[in-house]
Design a protein around this motif. Structure first.
Motif, PDB file in Angstrom:
ATOM      1  N   LYS A   1      -6.637  -1.255   2.857  1.00 45.86           N
ATOM      2  CA  LYS A   1      -6.492  -1.245   1.411  1.00 45.86           C
ATOM      3  C   LYS A   1      -5.034  -1.295   0.959  1.00 45.86           C
ATOM      4  CE  LYS A   1     -10.666   1.224   0.803  1.00 45.86           C
ATOM      5  NZ  LYS A   1     -10.486   1.926   2.078  1.00 45.86           N
ATOM      6  N   THR A   2      -4.120  -1.500   1.907  1.00 50.47           N
ATOM      7  CA  THR A   2      -2.721  -1.564   1.493  1.00 50.47           C
ATOM      8  C   THR A   2      -2.540  -2.713   0.506  1.00 50.47           C
ATOM      9  OG1 THR A   2      -2.587  -2.195   3.780  1.00 50.47           O
ATOM     10  CG2 THR A   2      -0.925  -0.644   2.993  1.00 50.47           C
ATOM     11  N   ARG A   3      -1.806  -2.440  -0.558  1.00 47.96           N
ATOM     12  CA  ARG A   3      -1.581  -3.492  -1.530  1.00 47.96           C
ATOM     13  C   ARG A   3      -0.601  -4.509  -0.944  1.00 47.96           C
ATOM     14  NH1 ARG A   3       1.004  -1.946  -5.980  1.00 47.96           N
ATOM     15  NH2 ARG A   3       1.287   0.150  -5.146  1.00 47.96           N
ATOM     16  N   ILE A   4      -0.817  -5.758  -1.257  1.00 45.31           N
ATOM     17  CA  ILE A   4       0.082  -6.802  -0.750  1.00 45.31           C
ATOM     18  C   ILE A   4       0.911  -7.298  -1.921  1.00 45.31           C
ATOM     19  CG2 ILE A   4       0.213  -8.993   0.483  1.00 45.31           C
ATOM     20  CD1 ILE A   4      -2.721  -8.370   1.367  1.00 45.31           C
ATOM     21  N   HIS A   5       2.172  -7.393  -1.704  1.00 46.27           N
ATOM     22  CA  HIS A   5       3.086  -7.853  -2.753  1.00 46.27           C
ATOM     23  C   HIS A   5       2.713  -9.264  -3.193  1.00 46.27           C
ATOM     24  CE1 HIS A   5       6.815  -8.509  -4.893  1.00 46.27           C
ATOM     25  NE2 HIS A   5       7.041  -7.202  -4.773  1.00 46.27           N
ATOM     26  N   PRO A   6       2.638  -9.502  -4.525  1.00 45.58           N
ATOM     27  CA  PRO A   6       2.242 -10.840  -5.003  1.00 45.58           C
ATOM     28  C   PRO A   6       3.124 -11.970  -4.462  1.00 45.58           C
ATOM     29  CG  PRO A   6       2.820  -9.358  -6.839  1.00 45.58           C
ATOM     30  CD  PRO A   6       2.764  -8.526  -5.621  1.00 45.58           C
TER      31      PRO A   6
ATOM     32  N   ARG B   1      -4.186  -8.565   6.702  1.00 43.76           N
ATOM     33  CA  ARG B   1      -4.644  -7.584   5.724  1.00 43.76           C
ATOM     34  C   ARG B   1      -5.794  -8.088   4.851  1.00 43.76           C
ATOM     35  NH1 ARG B   1      -1.107  -3.667   6.985  1.00 43.76           N
ATOM     36  NH2 ARG B   1      -0.590  -5.123   8.595  1.00 43.76           N
TER      37      ARG B   1
ATOM     38  N   GLN C   1      -3.795   1.554  11.289  1.00 44.78           N
ATOM     39  CA  GLN C   1      -3.616   1.904   9.879  1.00 44.78           C
ATOM     40  C   GLN C   1      -3.154   3.361   9.754  1.00 44.78           C
ATOM     41  OE1 GLN C   1      -4.619  -0.241   7.193  1.00 44.78           O
ATOM     42  NE2 GLN C   1      -3.937   1.241   5.673  1.00 44.78           N
TER      43      GLN C   1
ATOM     44  N   ASP D   1      -0.346   4.965   7.291  1.00 45.83           N
ATOM     45  CA  ASP D   1      -0.824   6.006   6.371  1.00 45.83           C
ATOM     46  C   ASP D   1      -0.043   7.292   6.580  1.00 45.83           C
ATOM     47  OD1 ASP D   1      -2.598   4.279   5.359  1.00 45.83           O
ATOM     48  OD2 ASP D   1      -4.379   5.134   6.313  1.00 45.83           O
TER      49      ASP D   1
END
Lengths: 262, 275
Positions: free
Chosen positions: A2-7, B84, B170, B174
């Motif tokens: 669920k890590t956000r990915i930079h646009p 990802r 992960q 984390d």
């Protein structure tokens, strides 16, 4: 995950895949163009250039040669590589550790150096006919693939199953064919098909071992490009991409394409 | 039959194939370079004293190095995103990377010939929108060779690094985040060190691959941008200077093997997982 990915990274990824697939789309488009020169987007649509491939005997002949060479070289390399991969996986203690590296040498030594050296030795020493030299050269460059892919399958095989068969009186050869082989089938098919496409696309070995009379399709394409620049080359390229799709389908059904990321 | 004997018997055909058709011919090539009547190292002296040959060597190094840096940068960023992505999109992206990888080098270089040519797509497009007044000559330049080489090697880099980046648990990132590390710090102190061995392996593949390539510099560089591979071919098959060609071959082997040995040692040293 669920890590956000930079646009910015997303945009970059989209651009990368456009960069990777765009040129192939260009080839497909220009193969369909109803013009005598290569252009994109295609002007008018025609399959004429595909038909034209079969009018040029240099293409049909080298296609046959390339196909037979890829099948022959890969088969030879399998016949030699499977026993070696088996020995490396099954008798790990009995064989010296460096032996695994010996079979990687054909990738480690620059292929163009290998091609030149083979040509030089064959021309001055062995006196092998050119088609046989090509066959051996191709078997050699695909050996690392066959040994490694089949080896990966063998490493996840539980040899105690084979031992059970042998201790119950099954001859070793029969045990190999009836117990081991069915279990590593996926590895063998994937190894065969990857070796096949490697051989089919090879330039660096073939460029030295082809001559007047015997040539392969990539070498013929290179020669054709230097003289003509019509959509026929694009249509041959599209046919070759079709082979790639078929190869990918087979790998996906055997080991899965994610196998290639390991 | 003892296990040892059986193991050797099974491996023998493959060992013989490599020994007879790779070991002996390559050693013979090396031997050729020392057989000059003017002294054993005279061919190398001639190589390293020749301005033209050194130009080719440096150009090849330069092209290979630039290709490697660009491919690593693009490959890493892309692999980071691909790793990802949710399963289905990830498989699609992997297919999109494998497809060019398995398509032959001639076909892939040809595409750039069509794009960058004088009457090529890029020129026509730029003329069409009025950005340029007359077609640019983009082919047969160092730039055209590098673009086509980056195109060859980016898929390889992506596939190598997706596997590596997926392997980073992960939990680790984390944990770093929960201990107060900023995303940038997590990346620099956790992800990058763990990815370094994979990055090095990929970089070595790209560097040696582009250093020894033949078809791409032949098609997109031509005579003007001669590189080691095309130079070797030209000496061997056009001028029939087999001693000169053997010297080029030997230099290529030495550069490639040194790169592989030094870098794989570095990869082992920098691997945080190897205690």
């Amino acid at each position: 995950m669920k890590t956000r990915i930079h646009p910015v990274l997303i945009v970059l990824t989209v651009l990368t895949f456009l960069f990777l697939l765009g040129p192939l789309v260009v080839i497909i488009g220009s193969a369909l163009s109803d013009t005598t020169y290569l252009t994109f987007p295609p002007q008018g649509l025609t399959l004429h250039w595909f038909a034209n491939i079969f009018e040029i005997s240099a293409f049909t002949r080298t296609m046959g040669t390339s196909f037979m060479l890829a099948v022959g070289g890969t088969t030879l390399s399998m016949l030699i590589g499977i026993p070696a991969a088996y020995a490396l996986a099954r008798y790990r203690i009995e064989l010296p550790a460096f032996l695994g590296n010996v079979f990687v040498l054909p990738i480690l030594i620059p292929e163009i150096v290998l091609g030149f050296s083979l040509m030089k030795s064959l021309a001055s020493g062995f006196g092998l006919p050119i088609s046989l030299a090509l066959l051996v050269g191709h078997a050699l460059i695909v050996l690392p693939y066959t040994v490694r892919v089949v080896g990966a399958s063998l490493n996840s095989f539980d040899f105690s199953i084979e031992e059970a068969a042998v201790s119950l009186g099954c001859p070793r050869i029969k045990a190999f064919f009836t117990v081991v082989l069915p279990n590593i089938r996926a590895g063998i098919i994937a190894g065969f098909i990857l070796a096949f496409i490697t051989s089919l696309n090879d330039v660096s070995i073939s460029i030295f071992l082809t001559g007047p009379g015997v040539s392969t399709l990539p070498i013929q394409l290179l020669a054709h490009m230097e003289q003509f620049f019509d959509p026929t080359i694009a249509s041959v390229s599209v046919l070759l991409m079709g082979v790639t799709v078929a190869v990918m389908a087979v790998v996906e059904r055997t080991l899965g394409l994610t196998f290639l990321t390991k | 039959m003892s296990n040892r004997l059986r193991a050797w018997l099974l491996a023998t055909p493959a060992i013989l194939l490599v020994f007879i058709f790779l070991g002996l011919p390559v050693l013979a090539t090396f031997a050729t370079t020392f057989g000059d009547p003017k002294g054993p190292f005279s061919t190398y002296a001639a190589f390293f004293n020749s301005r033209f040959r050194m130009t080719v060597l440096w150009r090849t190094m330069e092209v290979a190095l630039i290709t490697t840096i660009i491919s690593v940068a693009i490959g890493f960023c892309t692999a980071w995103v691909v790793a990802r992505m949710p399963g289905r999109i990830k498989s699609l992206l992997i297919i999109a990377a494998v497809f060019p990888l398995l398509t032959g080098v001639v076909v892939r270089s040809f595409a750039w010939l069509v794009i960058l040519g004088k009457n090529g797509i890029l020129n026509n497009f730029l003329l069409g929108i009025g950005a340029i007044a007359e077609p640019l000559s983009m082919l047969y330049t160092q730039g055209s060779v590098i673009v086509a080489m980056v195109y060859l090697f980016v898929p390889l880099m992506i596939l190598t690094l997706v596997g590596v980046l997926e392997g980073i648990p992960q939990d680790m990132t984390d944990a770093a985040a929960s201990l107060g590390a900023t995303p940038a710090a997590t990346f620099r102190q956790v992800v990058l060190p763990m990815a370094v061995p994979g990055l090095i392996v990929g970089a070595v593949l790209v560097f040696t691959g582009s250093f020894t390539s033949y078809a791409t510099p032949q098609l997109l560089g031509g005579e003007r941008q001669m590189m080691m591979g095309t130079f070797l071919y030209q000496r061997a098959m056009v001028t029939f200077d087999w001693v000169g060609a053997s010297t080029i071959a030997a230099v290529m082997v030495v550069v490639t093997l040194t790169t592989v040995l030094v870098m794989s040692k570095a990869a082992r040293k920098l691997n945080p997982m190897a205690g």
